[in-house]
Design an enzyme around this catalytic site. Structure first.
Site, short mmCIF file in Angstrom:
data_model
loop_
_atom_site.label_atom_id
_atom_site.label_comp_id
_atom_site.label_asym_id
_atom_site.label_seq_id
_atom_site.Cartn_x
_atom_site.Cartn_y
_atom_site.Cartn_z
N GLU A 164 10.99 6.60 -31.24
CA GLU A 164 10.44 7.57 -30.29
C GLU A 164 10.58 9.00 -30.82
O GLU A 164 9.64 9.78 -30.81
CB GLU A 164 11.29 7.46 -29.03
CG GLU A 164 10.76 7.08 -27.70
CD GLU A 164 9.42 6.50 -27.48
OE1 GLU A 164 8.49 7.30 -27.40
OE2 GLU A 164 9.29 5.28 -27.31
N ASP A 176 16.19 4.56 -21.92
CA ASP A 176 15.19 3.50 -21.75
C ASP A 176 15.48 2.31 -22.67
O ASP A 176 15.47 1.16 -22.23
CB ASP A 176 13.78 4.03 -22.06
CG ASP A 176 13.42 5.20 -21.15
OD1 ASP A 176 14.14 5.41 -20.16
OD2 ASP A 176 12.44 5.89 -21.44
C1 GLA Z 1 12.31 9.34 -20.01
C2 GLA Z 1 13.10 9.33 -21.30
C3 GLA Z 1 14.59 9.03 -21.03
C4 GLA Z 1 15.14 9.94 -19.94
C5 GLA Z 1 14.21 9.98 -18.72
C6 GLA Z 1 14.65 11.00 -17.72
O1 GLA Z 1 12.28 8.06 -19.46
O2 GLA Z 1 12.58 8.39 -22.21
O3 GLA Z 1 15.31 9.15 -22.23
O4 GLA Z 1 15.38 11.22 -20.43
O5 GLA Z 1 12.87 10.25 -19.08
O6 GLA Z 1 15.87 10.66 -17.16
#
Ligand code: GLA
Length: 395
Positions: A164, A176
């Site tokens: 990512e 995530d």
């Molecule tokens: C996205 C990002 C995560 C996190 C959320 C907010 O999902 O991928 O890493 O920062 O936003 O909590």
């Protein structure tokens, strides 16, 4: 699609494939609370859901990797070579698995021949339920099985985040990939994003269910706003570091923040940092509430989280605010908030099972009247993390 349909589609797309086709699954995720705290060295509290990405894969003798997604039929089979896995805009969605293969190779794993792979995802499109991390992790488990690799699961999670950050160019945190790689049926994960220490908390909600409500708003400028919030927090941290020996906002208590917030030069950055610090405390408090079966307290924390994301972090928008505010006014709702990055995507709500039908109807009608199109409702089912499937039913 069930397993049989997946295997048939695979055979239809890759008719020359003679190898044994294996099936893998990686879920999507919701985050109960702890939003925009992961890259600030704080706590998050996500759970993996039963929506996710399936992959069917079989080895090839040459060095080609052929990728097909049933969700992007128009793009057909995308063929790449193990000797050139560099990012290519034209490869579209296939950049996620390509990035993961490259990350495995860079990690020193021997991937000496190619493979054919079919993906099928049932995570609602653009819903902010982490379909990209789900593709990364399903590729990760497929690679480990196909090539018999021994890779620590948390390392695989970190490789997903690297894809990512470095390959795709979104500065996201670890939440995530961690939720998807480490998920456990009927449990949420309290994760300290600074140390990666974690614990599972049983999600026993009794008469309540978690609703996932999709705004159905397209998340267009989300990535650039996300990166902007991240740098605003970094700037606040630098100001605080002129007098405090801290490495992340996650190390600050609320009292400490109130005492030293004057060091932060920009007023907007004060608000961003305040959210990060207070949200971190709410996340730790949420674990206590769940452990004590205090769903009312848990719901109140969800509400406070949303207000902070709306006013201090400013990542909600009219669609999420309308959904959440409409949810708050419904009987049987203990709490509601946006989940994930924000700027569209989904909200979650803690809803009494008996009130589900009226909840859905009322929220949908308030939302549609104000926004002009309907939201979509799902009951969350918390499932296991990424893995190979053994003849289990496919949703
Ligand atoms: C996205 C990002 C995560 C996190 C959320 C907010 O999902 O991928 O890493 O920062 O936003 O909590």
């Amino acid at each position: 699609m069930d397993i049989l349909e997946l295997l048939n589609t695979f055979k239809k797309r890759f008719p020359s494939q003679q190898g044994e086709a294996r099936i893998f699954f990686a879920p999507g995720r919701i985050n109960l609370i702890g939003e925009h705290t992961d890259y600030n060295g704080g706590y998050v509290f996500p759970a993996s859901i039963s929506f996710g990405t399936y992959a069917v894969a079989a080895p090839r003798d040459d060095r080609q990797v052929r990728l097909y997604s049933d969700n992007f039929k128009d793009l057909g089979i995308i063929t790449v070579d193990l000797d050139d896995l560099s990012y290519n805009k034209a490869n579209n969605w296939a950049n996620y698995p390509k990035g993961m293969i490259q990350a495995f190779i860079d990690e020193g794993f021997a991937i000496e021949h190619g493979f054919d792979i079919l993906f099928y995802g049932n995570i609602p499109n653009g819903a902010g339920l982490s379909s990209s991390a789900s593709i990364e992790l399903v590729t990760g488990v497929a690679l480990s099985s196909l090539y018999n690799l021994t890779i620590d699961r948390i390392r695989m999670v970190q490789l997903g985040q690297q894809v990512e950050n470095k390959y795709i160019g979104v500065n996201s945190g670890i939440m995530d990939q961690f939720a998807i790689g480490m998920g456990k049926k009927d449990h949420a994960i309290l994760l300290d994003c600074h140390t990666l220490d974690y614990q599972y908390a049983p999600l026993e909600l009794g008469d309540y269910v978690i609703a996932i409500i999709n705004t159905n708003k397209r998340r267009e400028l989300a990535d650039s706003k996300y990166n902007e919030r991240r740098s605003e927090c970094e700037s606040a941290l630098r100001d605080l570091q002129t007098q405090l020996p801290i490495q992340s906002l996650g190390e600050m208590s609320m009292t400490m923040f109130e005492e030293y917030k004057g060091l932060i030069k920009d007023d907007i950055h004060v608000k961003r940092a305040k959210h990060a610090v207070y949200e971190n405390q709410r996340t730790k408090d949420a674990l206590v509430c769940l452990k004590e079966d205090d769903l009312v307290g848990f719901g109140a924390l969800l509400n406070q989280s949303h207000l902070s994301l709306q006013h201090d972090y400013q990542v909600t928008g009219i669609e999420l605010d309308t959904l959440v505010e409409a949810s708050w006014t419904q009987p049987g709702v203990l709490g509601a908030r946006m989940t994930g990055a924000g700027f569209g995507g989904c909200a979650i709500a803690l809803v009494e099972k008996d009130k589900w039908a009226s909840f859905k109807e009322n929220v949908a009608s308030i939302y549609s009247a104000k926004i002009g199109y309907a939201p979509t409702f799902y009951k969350a089912t918390i499932g296991d993390g990424a893995n190979e499937l053994n003849n289990k039913e496919v949703n």
